[in-house]
Design a protein around this motif. Structure first.
Motif, mmCIF file in Angstrom:
data_model
loop_
_atom_site.group_PDB
_atom_site.id
_atom_site.type_symbol
_atom_site.label_atom_id
_atom_site.label_comp_id
_atom_site.label_asym_id
_atom_site.label_seq_id
_atom_site.Cartn_x
_atom_site.Cartn_y
_atom_site.Cartn_z
ATOM 1 N N ASP A 108 0.791 -1.226 0.000
ATOM 2 C CA ASP A 108 0.000 0.000 0.000
ATOM 3 C C ASP A 108 0.831 1.288 0.000
ATOM 4 O O ASP A 108 0.611 2.187 0.806
ATOM 5 C CB ASP A 108 -0.948 -0.009 1.209
ATOM 6 C CG ASP A 108 -2.177 0.857 0.987
ATOM 7 O OD1 ASP A 108 -2.442 1.222 -0.178
ATOM 8 O OD2 ASP A 108 -2.860 1.168 1.978
ATOM 9 N N TYR A 109 1.814 1.364 -0.915
ATOM 10 C CA TYR A 109 2.638 2.559 -1.125
ATOM 11 C C TYR A 109 3.513 2.926 0.075
ATOM 12 O O TYR A 109 3.944 4.072 0.205
ATOM 13 C CB TYR A 109 1.780 3.754 -1.542
ATOM 14 C CG TYR A 109 1.122 3.545 -2.885
ATOM 15 C CD1 TYR A 109 1.833 3.724 -4.064
ATOM 16 C CD2 TYR A 109 -0.196 3.127 -2.976
ATOM 17 C CE1 TYR A 109 1.241 3.496 -5.304
ATOM 18 C CE2 TYR A 109 -0.797 2.892 -4.216
ATOM 19 C CZ TYR A 109 -0.068 3.083 -5.363
ATOM 20 O OH TYR A 109 -0.655 2.864 -6.581
ATOM 21 N N TYR A 137 4.247 4.454 -7.561
ATOM 22 C CA TYR A 137 4.940 4.745 -6.299
ATOM 23 C C TYR A 137 5.705 6.063 -6.405
ATOM 24 O O TYR A 137 5.598 6.935 -5.543
ATOM 25 C CB TYR A 137 5.897 3.615 -5.930
ATOM 26 C CG TYR A 137 6.674 3.923 -4.670
ATOM 27 C CD1 TYR A 137 6.132 3.651 -3.419
ATOM 28 C CD2 TYR A 137 7.923 4.545 -4.726
ATOM 29 C CE1 TYR A 137 6.821 3.976 -2.249
ATOM 30 C CE2 TYR A 137 8.617 4.876 -3.567
ATOM 31 C CZ TYR A 137 8.058 4.589 -2.340
ATOM 32 O OH TYR A 137 8.731 4.921 -1.180
ATOM 33 N N TYR A 138 6.479 6.208 -7.474
ATOM 34 C CA TYR A 138 7.288 7.423 -7.598
ATOM 35 C C TYR A 138 6.422 8.651 -7.840
ATOM 36 O O TYR A 138 6.763 9.760 -7.392
ATOM 37 C CB TYR A 138 8.337 7.254 -8.698
ATOM 38 C CG TYR A 138 9.533 6.452 -8.238
ATOM 39 C CD1 TYR A 138 10.367 6.941 -7.234
ATOM 40 C CD2 TYR A 138 9.814 5.212 -8.791
ATOM 41 C CE1 TYR A 138 11.466 6.213 -6.792
ATOM 42 C CE2 TYR A 138 10.921 4.471 -8.356
ATOM 43 C CZ TYR A 138 11.729 4.984 -7.352
ATOM 44 O OH TYR A 138 12.813 4.257 -6.910
ATOM 45 N N SER A 152 10.640 12.143 -12.997
ATOM 46 C CA SER A 152 11.299 11.514 -14.144
ATOM 47 C C SER A 152 11.416 10.005 -13.964
ATOM 48 O O SER A 152 11.333 9.244 -14.938
ATOM 49 C CB SER A 152 12.690 12.128 -14.358
ATOM 50 O OG SER A 152 12.578 13.478 -14.760
ATOM 51 N N LEU A 153 11.602 9.568 -12.728
ATOM 52 C CA LEU A 153 11.611 8.126 -12.450
ATOM 53 C C LEU A 153 10.239 7.527 -12.720
ATOM 54 O O LEU A 153 10.120 6.445 -13.303
ATOM 55 C CB LEU A 153 12.016 7.866 -10.995
ATOM 56 C CG LEU A 153 13.499 7.989 -10.664
ATOM 57 C CD1 LEU A 153 13.711 7.883 -9.156
ATOM 58 C CD2 LEU A 153 14.304 6.914 -11.384
ATOM 59 N N SER A 154 9.206 8.231 -12.298
ATOM 60 C CA SER A 154 7.841 7.773 -12.561
ATOM 61 C C SER A 154 7.613 7.637 -14.057
ATOM 62 O O SER A 154 7.092 6.626 -14.544
ATOM 63 C CB SER A 154 6.834 8.756 -11.961
ATOM 64 O OG SER A 154 5.506 8.336 -12.204
ATOM 65 N N LYS A 155 8.018 8.646 -14.804
ATOM 66 C CA LYS A 155 7.891 8.621 -16.263
ATOM 67 C C LYS A 155 8.627 7.424 -16.860
ATOM 68 O O LYS A 155 8.111 6.729 -17.744
ATOM 69 C CB LYS A 155 8.435 9.925 -16.841
ATOM 70 C CG LYS A 155 8.552 9.954 -18.362
ATOM 71 C CD LYS A 155 9.412 11.128 -18.818
ATOM 72 C CE LYS A 155 9.855 10.977 -20.245
ATOM 73 N NZ LYS A 155 10.819 12.008 -20.654
ATOM 74 N N LYS A 156 9.839 7.183 -16.388
ATOM 75 C CA LYS A 156 10.659 6.077 -16.899
ATOM 76 C C LYS A 156 9.919 4.742 -16.765
ATOM 77 O O LYS A 156 9.857 3.947 -17.719
ATOM 78 C CB LYS A 156 11.976 6.031 -16.122
ATOM 79 C CG LYS A 156 12.796 4.770 -16.330
ATOM 80 C CD LYS A 156 13.991 4.736 -15.376
ATOM 81 C CE LYS A 156 14.676 3.381 -15.387
ATOM 82 N NZ LYS A 156 15.822 3.330 -14.433
ATOM 83 N N TYR A 157 9.335 4.504 -15.598
ATOM 84 C CA TYR A 157 8.691 3.210 -15.370
ATOM 85 C C TYR A 157 7.335 3.113 -16.070
ATOM 86 O O TYR A 157 6.962 2.042 -16.570
ATOM 87 C CB TYR A 157 8.575 2.945 -13.868
ATOM 88 C CG TYR A 157 9.926 2.704 -13.237
ATOM 89 C CD1 TYR A 157 10.717 1.622 -13.629
ATOM 90 C CD2 TYR A 157 10.438 3.571 -12.273
ATOM 91 C CE1 TYR A 157 11.965 1.404 -13.070
ATOM 92 C CE2 TYR A 157 11.690 3.363 -11.715
ATOM 93 C CZ TYR A 157 12.452 2.280 -12.113
ATOM 94 O OH TYR A 157 13.697 2.071 -11.566
ATOM 95 N N PHE A 158 6.609 4.227 -16.140
ATOM 96 C CA PHE A 158 5.358 4.203 -16.899
ATOM 97 C C PHE A 158 5.622 3.933 -18.379
ATOM 98 O O PHE A 158 4.832 3.268 -19.049
ATOM 99 C CB PHE A 158 4.602 5.525 -16.743
ATOM 100 C CG PHE A 158 3.838 5.661 -15.456
ATOM 101 C CD1 PHE A 158 3.175 4.577 -14.902
ATOM 102 C CD2 PHE A 158 3.749 6.889 -14.803
ATOM 103 C CE1 PHE A 158 2.449 4.704 -13.712
ATOM 104 C CE2 PHE A 158 3.029 7.025 -13.627
ATOM 105 C CZ PHE A 158 2.389 5.931 -13.081
#
Length: 374
Positions: A108-109, A137-138, A152-158
């Motif tokens: 749960d995050y 999560y990011y 940018s990490l969120s973008k990378k994983y998406f």
């Protein structure tokens, strides 16, 4: 292993059909009615587990059933972790990544979510849910810290999730990251493609309007905006398909259409919100000579802060004096900030900027979810 999962899904479909024939309603919509059938599913899995104790299909489905039975998420994690510790030596990396990704969802995050997702990532998970989970999560961390490195990490994983599975949510989530990173043209291109696949989807038309607004294409922004209706989309049903009024109205402020912006905000509408920190709203009232309403809300919030502090001083229901003083200090701080906003506007400050934020679809990324993947 595929045969076992097929058998589990067949049994699930059987009890699902039985429920829906009995109640003429979707399975899992009503917990109390569904509970009996979920318990039957749990008993079936426990029985199968006595014969196939090392089955990942069984234990991962069992954890999902326990979640639907409203058992503690920590217990679901423990079930999977104990299973992994017991049989770790016989599983390959893909199987371990599957378990870790499921465990991450139950966390749960929390920091455990990142821990388990990183384990799955390091195992070179071939499940798009792993990367969707990392993206979510990011992004949740970005919302707290407003750090573009995290975004940018969120973008990378998406982007990885999108490349693995070209579904609506993965594309939408990736485009949201592009937008939040001010890459409006790239985001708009994805949103336009999604609109072709999902016609008249209100959230997507609003996203395109946002992009056009920041690209200084006022008429295009208004074209899409005028088609957007607030509340729940009749045809699409994700959380992000529910649109609040202010998400629409604030675009007119960004477009510097202050008359239209204020026309949308009736006094009844504005009273639904706490607006003491809405610099942009008070600015629009002042610039458009809506002084009567400006002074009315100024007086209202000054009295609100004054009365809140006064009532807190005599209130004996606080658990401690420290808690009471903390509330009083917060009220004084908010009151001071409000006074500064009002005085700055009266003294002719430049137009306050506002951000039109977008958020990803915070949905399930569990691989073995009986609600979404069975």
């Amino acid at each position: 292993m595929a045969k076992m999962l097929d058998e589990i899904k067949t049994y699930w479909q059987q009890i699902k059909n039985e429920y829906e024939n009995k109640y003429v309603d979707s399975f899992l919509r009503d917990y109390e009615k569904s509970k009996e059938f979920l318990q039957r599913m749990q008993n079936y899995l426990l029985k199968e587990q006595t014969e196939f104790s090392n089955s990942i299909d069984i234990v991962c489905t069992l954890a999902s059933v326990k979640l639907e039975l409203r058992e503690n998420k920590d217990d679901c994690i423990k079930l999977l972790n104990d299973f992994l510790n017991k049989f770790e030596n016989i599983f390959n990396n893909t199987q371990k990544a599957r378990i870790y990704t499921n465990m991450a969802f139950y966390a749960d995050y929390s920091t455990l979510t990142l821990k388990y997702l990183k384990k799955a990532f390091n195992l070179k998970s071939n499940f798009s849910q792993t990367y969707k989970g990392l993206g979510l999560y990011y992004f949740s961390e970005y919302e707290i810290y407003q750090d573009n490195k995290i975004l940018s990490l969120s973008k990378k994983y998406f982007e990885i999730a999108k490349n693995m599975s070209e579904n609506y949510e993965n594309n939408f989530n990736y485009a949201v990251c592009l937008y939040e990173l001010n890459e409006y043209e790239k985001a708009k291109e994805i949103f336009i493609n999604l609109l072709k696949q999902y016609p008249n989807r209100m959230r997507i038309m609003l996203c395109i309007s946002y992009c056009e607004a920041y690209l200084k294409n006022k008429e295009k922004s208004k074209f899409y905006l005028q088609q957007v209706k607030s509340d729940i989309d009749d045809n699409y049903h994700l959380e992000t398909d529910n649109i609040s009024e202010y998400e629409i109205y604030n675009v007119y402020y960004v477009l510097n259409e202050l008359d239209e912006y204020l026309n949308y905000w009736s006094e009844d509408d504005i009273l639904k919100y706490y607006i003491a920190d809405w610099r942009h709203y008070f600015y629009a009232l002042w610039i458009k000579n809506k002084k009567e309403l400006f002074f009315k809300f100024e007086k209202q919030y000054k009295e609100y802060f004054k009365n809140s502090i006064k009532e807190a001083i005599i209130d004996e229901d606080y658990e401690s004096e420290e808690e009471k003083q903390e509330f009083i200090d917060d009220c004084k701080k908010e009151s001071k900030e409000f006074d500064e906003i009002i005085e700055n506007i009266k003294n002719g400050i430049l137009k306050p900027e506002i951000k039109l934020p977008l958020y990803p679809e915070y949905s399930c990324f569990m691989i073995d979810c009986i609600r979404h993947n069975f």
